[in-house]
Design an enzyme around this catalytic site. Structure first.
Site, mmCIF file in Angstrom:
data_model
loop_
_atom_site.group_PDB
_atom_site.id
_atom_site.type_symbol
_atom_site.label_atom_id
_atom_site.label_comp_id
_atom_site.label_asym_id
_atom_site.label_seq_id
_atom_site.Cartn_x
_atom_site.Cartn_y
_atom_site.Cartn_z
ATOM 1 N N GLY A 284 29.249 98.690 -12.304
ATOM 2 C CA GLY A 284 28.082 99.061 -13.165
ATOM 3 C C GLY A 284 28.390 100.424 -14.028
ATOM 4 O O GLY A 284 29.653 100.359 -14.238
ATOM 5 N N SER A 285 27.411 101.383 -14.039
ATOM 6 C CA SER A 285 27.720 102.512 -15.133
ATOM 7 C C SER A 285 28.500 103.557 -14.420
ATOM 8 O O SER A 285 28.898 104.553 -15.010
ATOM 9 C CB SER A 285 26.021 103.016 -15.353
ATOM 10 O OG SER A 285 25.398 101.875 -16.234
#
Lengths: 369, 630
Positions: free
Chosen positions: B325-326
């Site tokens: 993810g981020s």
């Protein structure tokens, strides 16, 4: 009574007591008993006392029989044989089972093993039988003798007790052999016995078969059936020339040898006294047998000769079968080492035989005179 | 007597006697030859066999080495206990024997089940425990009845014990009975002699990796035994040497706080000391009690552990591969600086989406973040910035840079069986797929790689390692759990590390940019709520990894089944200027990283840096919303 008279009386008594005893036989048997006490003191010291009692009983029995004239023995031949066969039938019908075999008869006050009796009863009867055929025995007589022999053997083999059956068979065979059965027939019998071997194989119990199989390849079943033979040959082989010394045999003392006070006592002896011990033992047996054969050669009657010859050869059979099995050249059958293995019954039987030999020797002149 | 000639008859009889005598001599000669064969010619052989019979080498199993944390807290130790053991090959009717034993000693159904499982897995002649940890009273009872149970015996054995129970189980691992695979390993190292008498072997974790350090040297006792195998006396003795102790880099207290921070949630946490690569905590939850395996696990527990949907036997820190993810964004930014595709101050316009070939890659924030530079792209977690960046860099640049950070590769931690994860690249795709049309890399696939989605899948330890590299100015130390091994014989400490594995050659000013931005995350960005009021400066990045792709619809945690909810991630290091700890947290189906993962990181950092102990598991911060993500 003055002292001189008393001494004379005692001397007289002792003389009468030892008179029927044959010194050479007694000497040899005595030496074997000494060895027996020594080995027992190593293999199973806790049984030494009870074996000494067995020895005492056996010596008394020997002394009694040494005095019984052969004629009396001859008269007893038929009744003893018949009683023996009846007892064997009783065993087959009502006997106690122990270790998968029906060998013992419970008489209420004691347990008896009638097959043991037949080791003496069979040669006794056959010797009587050939004595009765006054003429040169004919083939028919031999046939009858074989039947008389095989009847108890069949009963004993059924129990099953292969060791005793073999000993009784051998005892009977010796009488027939000494009676002069022609070599042609002997060889013919040997050939047909070989031919019948496969048939006999089928009649054997599984445990008897496996004993024979194990004999030829004991390593196949090292922890099971082969264990006895492997451990006893290790004991003998590791004993070497001089042995490991009394009570110093590791195979014996650490209990690797099974049944080391009975059937496998030779392994204990051999491990602790080595090849020299073995040689001594073989020599004593050979002397015993030699003396017995000599007595047979000089016996007065046909009955005496046959009986003496057969009884002597029983000793050989015991000794050879036992040492052969323990050293791994014969199958394991339950045959004790004569005069050495623990156990009263076999000892008494053997001393009955020695007593008979002494009696025959003592009475060798009577008829001729 | 007139029918026969007595003299002739006597002669014949005597000749027969002579034949018999000859036969006797012949047979006795045979015996004599046999005796000569056995006692002279074969004497040496039988002498040896008699000695083999008599003398038995009894192995003395050494004490297994201890496992200690960095402060000397014992995590694995041994204790001695009596066991009741059966040798199946020596018994006739096993069930009957066990029933009989149950009459005098407490044998429960689970003992029987465990015994049956051991029986299936072992050889018949082995001695297997039916009951362990007998009381003195039980030992006495059995000895009184021993004659009734051939093939059953009491033995004093050393047992492994993990005093913390399920604590740190995924890093410690466990030992179990030696099986065929273990035997191969033992034979492969020619350690058979040393393993005589050993019936346990490390199966997972450190117990497995350091098996041959922990085992020690088996001692031997030469005893004289009788035919029943009973020892009669001791002839000689060589003492065993206990196994070497392992001292870990792990801080047990930190580990405990980290585990407790998860509460009943699933996930993983790996905390590394950046300057050494030493692992401070390695959490994978749920975990299991390794003590269950020591004397053989019973079928019911085994089934429960293996069939549980929570998969407690999986070491999520090493074997769980998750899209980052981020948390991927700082690494993307660092890559862009390194390959020169972005300058820190370069501005990008974010309209709320990125258009690639007519397809809109949406940003979380409707209408976009406006003008975004690198700092803002990380602090606000701007997706569009990274869609564009990925497109500009291309998959080859991305995969080569991420490869240098160790992503998609085994870290080489001292636990076996670590997963590789997936570092997407053209090559990877060619190998991964069979059909030619699937093997081709499409430029559109690169876009979502930029925000840590797509094919990206990394293990938590890889993320922690990458974070540690950034924290350590681009120098990589291999992550490891064991600090040093203590040689029991000499008392000497053998350090395992640290040797810098490699220097990535990153520029300090580039790293400063990333560090500043990550500090910004915890100060004014997505991590700010979790780190409000912390007494130290930390650098972090939140992440949320999609489990389930919602086509077009907005993601709402409440509206999706728990196991389909997003995974929450957080990476951090602190203190920002001179990091002593770098970590990665993953909470499976935890939702937003800021909600679930960042509070856990906060508790761990609070304890490690300030000694502050939390009084409850890290609460999920429902109010924290990662407006910029998905």
């Amino acid at each position: 009574m003055n002292r001189g008279m008393g001494l004379a009386m005692i001397r007289n008594l002792v003389q009468r007591l030892i008179a029927p005893i044959d010194p050479p036989l007694m000497l040899i048997a005595g030496l074997l008993l000494l060895l027996a006490i020594g080995v027992m003191g190593s293999a199973s010291p806790e049984r030494l006392n009870s074996q000494l009692i067995n020895v005492a009983v056996a010596l008394v029995v020997m002394r009694i029989l040494a005095q019984v004239p052969p004629q009396r023995l001859m008269h007893m031949a038929v009744p003893v044989y018949l009683v023996g066969v009846l007892l064997l039938i009783a065993v087959a019908l009502f006997g106690d089972v122990s270790k998968g075999a029906r060998r013992w008869l419970n008489l209420g006050f004691m347990r008896a093993q009638p097959s043991e009796l037949m080791k003496i009863a069979v040669p006794l009867l056959l010797a009587w039988f050939f004595q009765k055929r006054e003429a040169m025995p004919r083939l028919r007589d031999y046939a009858i003798a074989v039947v008389l022999l095989l009847l108890p053997i069949a009963l004993i083999a059924r129990q099953p007790d292969l060791g005793t059956a073999i000993l009784v068979l051998a005892a009977g065979f010796y009488v027939i052999f000494f009676a002069g059965l022609s070599w042609k027939i002997l060889i013919g019998m040997a050939v047909s016995a070989l031919a019948a071997a496969p048939l006999a194989w089928n009649l054997l119990h599984d445990y008897q078969r496996s004993r024979i199989i194990t004999l030829f390849d004991p390593e196949k079943d090292p922890l099971g059936k082969g264990f006895h033979i492997i451990q006893s040959t290790i004991a003998i082989g590791s004993g070497g020339i001089f042995g490991k010394g009394w009570r110093a045999g590791t195979q014996a003392q650490l209990e690797f040898i099974p049944e080391r006070h009975t059937d496998f006592i030779f392994a204990v002896f051999s491990e602790e006294f080595g090849l020299f011990g073995n040689l001594l033992l073989l020599a004593l047996y050979a002397l015993l047998i030699g003396r017995g054969l000599m007595i047979a050669a000089n016996a007065a009657t046909l009955f005496s000769r046959l009986l003496a010859g057969a009884v002597t050869m029983i000793f050989f059979t015991y000794a050879f079968v036992n040492m052969g099995m323990v050293s791994g050249i014969l199958p394991v059958v339950g045959v004790p080492l004569p005069l050495i293995s623990y156990g009263g019954t076999a000892l008494v039987t053997l001393f009955v035989g020695i007593g008979i030999l002494m009696s025959i020797h003592g009475h060798r002149m009577l008829v001729q005179k | 007597m007139e029918f026969k000639n007595p003299q002739e008859e006597l002669e014949r009889f005597r000749s027969r006697l002579a034949v018999a005598g000859g036969f006797v001599l012949f047979c006795f000669t045979l015996l004599f030859i046999r005796f000569v064969w056995l006692q002279i010619i074969q004497h040496d052989y039988y002498q040896t066999r008699a000695e083999d019979n008599r003398i038995s080498l009894v192995p003395i199993v050494p004490n297994r080495g201890l496992i200690l944390d960095r402060n000397g807290v014992v995590l694995a130790r041994n204790y001695s206990a009596y066991t009741l053991e059966i040798t199946p090959s020596k018994t006739l009717d096993l069930e009957q024997i066990i029933d009989g034993l149950a009459g005098i000693i407490d044998i429960q159904l689970k003992d029987r089940k465990r015994f049956r499982k051991l029986l299936e897995e072992s050889r018949n002649f082995e001695s297997l425990p039916i009951r362990t940890r007998l009381t003195d009273e039980e030992v006495a009872k059995f000895i009184a009845h021993r004659y009734r149970f051939p093939g059953v015996d009491i033995k004093a054995r050393l047992f492994r014990q993990y005093p913390g129970g399920a604590f740190a189980s995924h890093l410690l691992g466990y030992i179990g009975r030696v099986n065929d695979g273990d035997l191969e390993k033992i034979e492969g190292r020619e350690e058979e002699a040393n393993y005589r008498g050993t019936d346990h072997f490390g199966k997972t974790g450190l117990e497995q990796h350091y098996e041959f350090e922990l085992h020690g040297n088996t001692g031997f006792e030469q005893v004289e035994v009788d035919a029943g195998g009973r020892a009669v006396r001791t002839l000689a003795r060589t003492a065993p040497v206990a196994g070497n102790n392992l001292t870990l880099t792990v801080d047990a207290e930190l580990q405990r706080i980290a585990e407790q921070a998860f509460g009943d949630r699933k996930g993983a946490l790996v905390a590394i000391e950046p300057a050494t690569g030493g692992i401070l905590a390695l959490v994978a939850v749920p975990n299991y009690d390794p003590n269950l395996f020591v004397d053989g696990i019973d079928t019911q527990n085994w089934k429960e552990l293996n069939e549980s949907p929570d998969k407690p036997m999986v070491n999520r820190a090493l074997n769980g591969a998750y899209p980052p993810g981020s948390t991927f964004k700082p690494f993307m930014a660092l890559g862009a600086l390194t390959v020169g595709k972005r300058r820190p101050e370069q501005l990008i316009s974010d309209p709320g989406f990125f258009n690639f070939g007519g397809h809109h890659f949406r940003d979380d924030k409707k209408g976009g973040h406006g003008m975004v530079d690198m700092y803002k792209s990380i602090v606000a977690s701007c997706d569009t910035y990274y869609y564009m960046l990925a497109n500009d860099m291309g998959i080859d640049n991305i995969s080569s840079f991420m490869g240098k950070l160790g992503l998609g590769q085994r870290t080489g931690i001292d636990i076996d069986g670590e997963s590789e994860g997936v570092l997407p690249s053209q090559e990877w795709k060619r190998k991964r797929f069979k059909k030619p049309e699937q093997q081709k890399w499409y430029a559109g696939e690169t876009i979502s790689i930029g925000i840590g989605q797509g094919y990206n899948a990394y293990t938590p330890i890889q993320l922690a390692q990458a974070t540690a590299i950034v924290a350590n100015n681009g120098v990589l130390f291999r992550p490891h759990l064991v600090n040093f091994i203590t040689d029991t014989r000499t008392g000497k400490r053998i350090p395992i590390e640290p040797q810098p594995a490699r220097d990535l050659g990153l520029k300090a000013e580039h790293i400063d940019v990333i560090r500043n931005a990550m500090v910004g995350v915890n100060k004014e960005g997505t991590g700010a709520r979790a780190f409000a009021g912390a007494g130290y400066v930390s650098a972090g990045k939140t992440g949320t990894a999609q489990v389930y792709s919602l086509k077009g619809a907005d993601y709402r945690a409440g509206g999706v089944k728990k196991e389909l909810r997003d995974h929450a991630l957080f990476i951090a290091f602190a203190p920002a200027d001179k990091p002593t700890i770098a970590l990665a947290v993953l909470v499976e189906n935890g939702g937003f990283g800021a909600q679930a993962a960042a509070p856990i990181a906060r508790q761990v950092l609070d304890y490690y840096l300030l000694g502050k102990r939390p009084n409850a598991p890290a609460p999920a911060d429902e109010a924290a919303v990662e407006e910029d993500e998905e």
